[in-house]
Design a protein around this motif. Structure first.
Motif, PDB file in Angstrom:
ATOM      1  N   SER A  26       8.896 -24.616  44.007  1.00 52.55           N
ATOM      2  CA  SER A  26       7.775 -24.006  44.593  1.00 52.55           C
ATOM      3  C   SER A  26       7.422 -22.738  44.151  1.00 52.55           C
ATOM      4  CB  SER A  26       8.291 -24.008  46.105  1.00 52.55           C
ATOM      5  OG  SER A  26       6.886 -23.476  46.812  1.00 52.55           O
ATOM      6  N   VAL A  27       6.078 -22.732  43.726  1.00 53.80           N
ATOM      7  CA  VAL A  27       5.571 -21.564  43.191  1.00 53.80           C
ATOM      8  C   VAL A  27       4.780 -20.707  44.069  1.00 53.80           C
ATOM      9  CG1 VAL A  27       3.660 -20.581  41.550  1.00 53.80           C
ATOM     10  CG2 VAL A  27       5.207 -22.570  40.911  1.00 53.80           C
ATOM     11  N   LYS A  28       5.280 -19.490  44.384  1.00 48.98           N
ATOM     12  CA  LYS A  28       4.739 -18.804  45.337  1.00 48.98           C
ATOM     13  C   LYS A  28       3.172 -17.814  44.704  1.00 48.98           C
ATOM     14  CE  LYS A  28       7.517 -15.983  47.121  1.00 48.98           C
ATOM     15  NZ  LYS A  28       8.591 -15.020  47.656  1.00 48.98           N
ATOM     16  N   ARG A  29       3.405 -17.562  43.754  1.00 55.53           N
ATOM     17  CA  ARG A  29       2.182 -16.655  42.832  1.00 55.53           C
ATOM     18  C   ARG A  29       2.105 -16.767  41.462  1.00 55.53           C
ATOM     19  NH1 ARG A  29       1.078 -10.737  41.829  1.00 55.53           N
ATOM     20  NH2 ARG A  29       3.347 -10.636  41.324  1.00 55.53           N
ATOM     21  N   VAL A  30       0.989 -16.819  40.901  1.00 57.19           N
ATOM     22  CA  VAL A  30       0.925 -16.846  39.307  1.00 57.19           C
ATOM     23  C   VAL A  30      -0.060 -15.658  39.183  1.00 57.19           C
ATOM     24  CG1 VAL A  30      -0.096 -17.845  37.264  1.00 57.19           C
ATOM     25  CG2 VAL A  30       1.414 -19.376  39.039  1.00 57.19           C
ATOM     26  N   GLN A  31       0.472 -14.634  38.394  1.00 58.18           N
ATOM     27  CA  GLN A  31      -0.511 -13.534  37.879  1.00 58.18           C
ATOM     28  C   GLN A  31      -0.733 -13.484  36.559  1.00 58.18           C
ATOM     29  OE1 GLN A  31       0.868  -9.634  38.968  1.00 58.18           O
ATOM     30  NE2 GLN A  31      -1.153  -8.947  38.623  1.00 58.18           N
ATOM     31  N   LEU A  32      -2.002 -13.905  35.863  1.00 60.93           N
ATOM     32  CA  LEU A  32      -2.210 -13.708  34.387  1.00 60.93           C
ATOM     33  C   LEU A  32      -2.699 -12.479  34.175  1.00 60.93           C
ATOM     34  CD1 LEU A  32      -3.335 -17.320  33.579  1.00 60.93           C
ATOM     35  CD2 LEU A  32      -0.995 -16.518  33.563  1.00 60.93           C
ATOM     36  N   ILE A  33      -2.208 -11.941  33.348  1.00 58.19           N
ATOM     37  CA  ILE A  33      -2.927 -10.502  33.047  1.00 58.19           C
ATOM     38  C   ILE A  33      -4.113 -10.548  31.896  1.00 58.19           C
ATOM     39  CG2 ILE A  33      -2.289  -8.066  32.041  1.00 58.19           C
ATOM     40  CD1 ILE A  33      -0.874  -9.195  34.675  1.00 58.19           C
ATOM     41  N   THR A  34      -4.875  -9.690  32.244  1.00 56.23           N
ATOM     42  CA  THR A  34      -6.308  -9.886  31.468  1.00 56.23           C
ATOM     43  C   THR A  34      -6.666  -8.325  31.085  1.00 56.23           C
ATOM     44  OG1 THR A  34      -7.611  -9.561  33.468  1.00 56.23           O
ATOM     45  CG2 THR A  34      -7.367 -11.704  32.631  1.00 56.23           C
ATOM     46  N   ASP A  35      -7.333  -8.219  30.034  1.00 55.15           N
ATOM     47  CA  ASP A  35      -7.695  -7.142  29.431  1.00 55.15           C
ATOM     48  C   ASP A  35      -8.540  -6.363  30.541  1.00 55.15           C
ATOM     49  OD1 ASP A  35      -9.910  -5.492  27.772  1.00 55.15           O
ATOM     50  OD2 ASP A  35      -7.880  -5.213  26.813  1.00 55.15           O
ATOM     51  N   ARG A  36      -8.738  -5.117  30.949  1.00 58.12           N
ATOM     52  CA  ARG A  36      -9.390  -4.481  31.706  1.00 58.12           C
ATOM     53  C   ARG A  36     -11.091  -4.307  31.251  1.00 58.12           C
ATOM     54  NH1 ARG A  36      -5.803   0.994  33.325  1.00 58.12           N
ATOM     55  NH2 ARG A  36      -4.026   0.062  33.532  1.00 58.12           N
ATOM     56  N   GLU A  37     -11.099  -4.092  30.148  1.00 56.06           N
ATOM     57  CA  GLU A  37     -12.591  -3.810  29.576  1.00 56.06           C
ATOM     58  C   GLU A  37     -13.133  -5.202  29.224  1.00 56.06           C
ATOM     59  OE1 GLU A  37     -12.670  -1.019  26.226  1.00 56.06           O
ATOM     60  OE2 GLU A  37     -11.348   0.245  27.403  1.00 56.06           O
ATOM     61  N   THR A  38     -12.395  -6.279  28.575  1.00 49.48           N
ATOM     62  CA  THR A  38     -12.926  -7.599  28.187  1.00 49.48           C
ATOM     63  C   THR A  38     -13.023  -8.501  29.063  1.00 49.48           C
ATOM     64  OG1 THR A  38     -11.230  -8.376  26.891  1.00 49.48           O
ATOM     65  CG2 THR A  38     -12.762  -6.896  25.872  1.00 49.48           C
ATOM     66  N   GLY A  39     -11.969  -8.419  30.120  1.00 48.53           N
ATOM     67  CA  GLY A  39     -11.761  -9.568  31.201  1.00 48.53           C
ATOM     68  C   GLY A  39     -11.082 -10.711  30.431  1.00 48.53           C
ATOM     69  N   ARG A  40     -10.478 -10.636  29.049  1.00 48.68           N
ATOM     70  CA  ARG A  40     -10.082 -11.844  28.114  1.00 48.68           C
ATOM     71  C   ARG A  40      -8.450 -11.783  28.657  1.00 48.68           C
ATOM     72  NH1 ARG A  40     -10.586 -11.690  22.431  1.00 48.68           N
ATOM     73  NH2 ARG A  40      -9.548 -13.701  22.536  1.00 48.68           N
ATOM     74  N   MET A  41      -7.945 -12.999  28.547  1.00 50.90           N
ATOM     75  CA  MET A  41      -6.491 -13.066  28.901  1.00 50.90           C
ATOM     76  C   MET A  41      -5.662 -12.417  27.575  1.00 50.90           C
ATOM     77  SD  MET A  41      -3.953 -15.054  30.141  1.00 50.90           S
ATOM     78  CE  MET A  41      -2.669 -16.170  29.625  1.00 50.90           C
ATOM     79  N   ARG A  42      -4.632 -11.771  28.263  1.00 52.93           N
ATOM     80  CA  ARG A  42      -3.745 -10.810  27.244  1.00 52.93           C
ATOM     81  C   ARG A  42      -2.767 -11.571  26.648  1.00 52.93           C
ATOM     82  NH1 ARG A  42      -2.413  -5.191  29.020  1.00 52.93           N
ATOM     83  NH2 ARG A  42      -1.629  -4.978  26.746  1.00 52.93           N
ATOM     84  N   GLY A  43      -2.359 -13.030  27.272  1.00 52.42           N
ATOM     85  CA  GLY A  43      -1.352 -13.901  26.542  1.00 52.42           C
ATOM     86  C   GLY A  43       0.105 -13.765  27.233  1.00 52.42           C
ATOM     87  N   PHE A  44       0.050 -13.134  28.658  1.00 55.19           N
ATOM     88  CA  PHE A  44       1.409 -13.090  29.337  1.00 55.19           C
ATOM     89  C   PHE A  44       0.859 -13.282  30.693  1.00 55.19           C
ATOM     90  CE2 PHE A  44       0.219  -8.531  28.777  1.00 55.19           C
ATOM     91  CZ  PHE A  44       0.826  -8.127  29.895  1.00 55.19           C
ATOM     92  N   GLY A  45       1.854 -13.318  31.567  1.00 48.58           N
ATOM     93  CA  GLY A  45       1.670 -13.222  33.090  1.00 48.58           C
ATOM     94  C   GLY A  45       3.087 -13.143  33.791  1.00 48.58           C
ATOM     95  N   PHE A  46       3.034 -13.472  34.977  1.00 45.43           N
ATOM     96  CA  PHE A  46       4.097 -13.182  35.840  1.00 45.43           C
ATOM     97  C   PHE A  46       4.160 -14.446  36.936  1.00 45.43           C
ATOM     98  CE2 PHE A  46       3.250  -9.060  34.465  1.00 45.43           C
ATOM     99  CZ  PHE A  46       4.653  -8.559  33.614  1.00 45.43           C
ATOM    100  N   VAL A  47       5.304 -14.959  37.207  1.00 42.87           N
ATOM    101  CA  VAL A  47       5.228 -16.251  38.090  1.00 42.87           C
ATOM    102  C   VAL A  47       6.513 -15.820  39.195  1.00 42.87           C
ATOM    103  CG1 VAL A  47       6.004 -18.592  38.603  1.00 42.87           C
ATOM    104  CG2 VAL A  47       4.753 -17.901  36.588  1.00 42.87           C
ATOM    105  N   ASP A  48       6.099 -16.019  40.294  1.00 46.79           N
ATOM    106  CA  ASP A  48       6.947 -15.719  41.475  1.00 46.79           C
ATOM    107  C   ASP A  48       7.431 -17.233  42.191  1.00 46.79           C
ATOM    108  OD1 ASP A  48       7.402 -12.912  41.243  1.00 46.79           O
ATOM    109  OD2 ASP A  48       5.471 -12.632  42.698  1.00 46.79           O
TER     110      ASP A  48
END
Length: 88
Positions: A26-48
């Protein structure tokens, strides 16, 4: 505990990541990290996930697995480093 997931395809969405981790629990949360300026995905994230055994199983099975054409890097997240410009 939080799981770090790296070397993600830039086309991966939160739903995509949640679906592959749901195979292990059971996944509680997924957070994908984006670039602050462009909003593009940075290629990593976190899963709880809800259970530590499920997290360990996901890490064991997904680390090094090829997904969306890329070899995933999956491990326990380390505490965030202090990135201020000041050094003592």
């Amino acid at each position: 505990m939080t799981i770090y997931i790296g070397n993600l395809s830039y086309q991966a969405t939160q739903q995509d990541v949640e679906e592959i981790f749901n195979d292990y629990g059971s996944v509680k949360r997924v957070q994908l990290i984006t670039d602050r300026e462009t909003g593009r995905m940075r290629g990593f994230g976190f899963v709880d996930m809800s259970d530590e055994d499920e997290e360990d199983n996901a890490i064991e099975n997904l680390n090094g697995a090829t997904w969306m054409g890329r070899a995933l890097k999956v491990n326990k997240a380390r505490p965030r480093e202090n990135r201020s410009g000041f050094r003592s």
